[in-house]
Scaffold this motif. Sequence first.
Motif, PDB file in Angstrom:
ATOM      1  N   ARG A 224      25.690 -11.703-120.004  1.00  0.00           N
ATOM      2  CA  ARG A 224      26.241 -10.344-119.953  1.00  0.00           C
ATOM      3  C   ARG A 224      26.816  -9.918-121.292  1.00  0.00           C
ATOM      4  O   ARG A 224      26.700  -8.762-121.691  1.00  0.00           O
ATOM      5  N   LEU A 225      27.434 -10.867-121.997  1.00  0.00           N
ATOM      6  CA  LEU A 225      28.160 -10.526-123.215  1.00  0.00           C
ATOM      7  C   LEU A 225      27.275 -10.353-124.435  1.00  0.00           C
ATOM      8  O   LEU A 225      27.412  -9.373-125.176  1.00  0.00           O
TER       9      LEU A 225
ATOM     10  N   GLU B  44      37.114 -20.278-113.873  1.00  0.00           N
ATOM     11  CA  GLU B  44      37.588 -19.042-113.244  1.00  0.00           C
ATOM     12  C   GLU B  44      38.798 -19.299-112.345  1.00  0.00           C
ATOM     13  O   GLU B  44      39.726 -18.495-112.289  1.00  0.00           O
TER      14      GLU B  44
ATOM     15  N   LEU C 203      33.857  -7.184-122.120  1.00  0.00           N
ATOM     16  CA  LEU C 203      32.805  -6.538-121.343  1.00  0.00           C
ATOM     17  C   LEU C 203      33.108  -5.076-121.056  1.00  0.00           C
ATOM     18  O   LEU C 203      32.355  -4.416-120.339  1.00  0.00           O
TER      19      LEU C 203
ATOM     20  N   THR D 231      27.097 -19.800-128.889  1.00  0.00           N
ATOM     21  CA  THR D 231      27.660 -19.772-127.540  1.00  0.00           C
ATOM     22  C   THR D 231      27.798 -21.184-126.993  1.00  0.00           C
ATOM     23  O   THR D 231      27.025 -22.082-127.338  1.00  0.00           O
TER      24      THR D 231
ATOM     25  N   ILE E 101      32.530 -19.709-123.571  1.00  0.00           N
ATOM     26  CA  ILE E 101      32.973 -19.198-122.273  1.00  0.00           C
ATOM     27  C   ILE E 101      32.145 -19.836-121.147  1.00  0.00           C
ATOM     28  O   ILE E 101      32.282 -21.021-120.893  1.00  0.00           O
ATOM     29  N   SER E 102      31.261 -19.094-120.502  1.00  0.00           N
ATOM     30  CA  SER E 102      30.447 -19.653-119.423  1.00  0.00           C
ATOM     31  C   SER E 102      29.036 -19.096-119.531  1.00  0.00           C
ATOM     32  O   SER E 102      28.803 -18.042-120.139  1.00  0.00           O
TER      33      SER E 102
ATOM     34  N   GLU F  79      27.058 -17.737-117.299  1.00  0.00           N
ATOM     35  CA  GLU F  79      26.894 -16.434-116.648  1.00  0.00           C
ATOM     36  C   GLU F  79      27.436 -15.317-117.534  1.00  0.00           C
ATOM     37  O   GLU F  79      26.808 -14.258-117.675  1.00  0.00           O
ATOM     38  N   SER F  80      28.585 -15.540-118.142  1.00  0.00           N
ATOM     39  CA  SER F  80      29.179 -14.515-119.000  1.00  0.00           C
ATOM     40  C   SER F  80      28.379 -14.313-120.277  1.00  0.00           C
ATOM     41  O   SER F  80      28.341 -13.206-120.813  1.00  0.00           O
TER      42      SER F  80
ATOM     43  N   ASN G  84      39.183  -6.587-123.355  1.00  0.00           N
ATOM     44  CA  ASN G  84      38.177  -7.092-122.429  1.00  0.00           C
ATOM     45  C   ASN G  84      36.815  -6.914-123.088  1.00  0.00           C
ATOM     46  O   ASN G  84      36.366  -5.798-123.314  1.00  0.00           O
TER      47      ASN G  84
ATOM     48  N   GLY H  35      36.846 -14.311-126.449  1.00  0.00           N
ATOM     49  CA  GLY H  35      37.475 -15.255-125.531  1.00  0.00           C
ATOM     50  C   GLY H  35      38.128 -16.368-126.317  1.00  0.00           C
ATOM     51  O   GLY H  35      37.850 -17.551-126.129  1.00  0.00           O
TER      52      GLY H  35
END
Length: 232
Positions: free
Chosen positions: A186-187, A3, A165, A198, A179-180, A182-183, A163, A115
């Motif tokens: 959500r994704l 980030e 999200l 992932t 990605i990460s 945490e993401s 985007n 991403g």
Amino acid sequence: MVELFPHGFEEVEHVDGVELVAYTDDAGEERLWAAFGEVRADDVPADWAERWREFHRPVRVGRLWIGPPWEVPPADAEAIVVDPGRAFGTGGHATTRLCLELLEGLERGSLLDVGCGSGVLAIAAARLGFEPVIALDHDPAAVEATRRNAEVNAVELDVRLANALDGALPAADVAVANISAESIDRLVPLLDAPAVVTSGYLEQDAPAPARFRRERRATEGGWAADLFLREE
């Protein structure tokens, strides 16, 4: 660190852990202090802007060789040359290899790369036989780099600035998101795909996105990648 420095940072292996190194200015040092509470700052040589190339290494996954343009691929490999420009990713990270290992075991079909960064996974997926391949990123530099790298590698991609999200995402047979952790949580529930690969996180992380179950995990050097299947 992703980030704070999305265009890249260095990982230096030590016997007692991993040192994360960012080439930045005073403002970047302040951001590091705010995020971690403790940092060490050293002056870098005048040619620091070119030295980042030293820690980008090619990867080999089956018949595919993925690397930057300043490396020479072996004669027996199908080469994918990726110049990240101002986007994230040359393909040299373990998470790229882990994602491709999981993708290789899946039935071929359409693929969505969320991403996409420099486009390395989207281009490699197309070479593996996935079609059509859609690549999304919210960073215009990433979209530009992906389009450029797709052209260099003679691969057809549908590259979009978006985007992930925010708004509906294109449906696909397989989605991949490096990605990460945490993401990911959500994704993944937002994806219209029965299978999702992932990565981008450590082995100790355990994303658990709603409506999906973990089918398989691959690890390397402390990094992890997961294959999630949608619950029926």
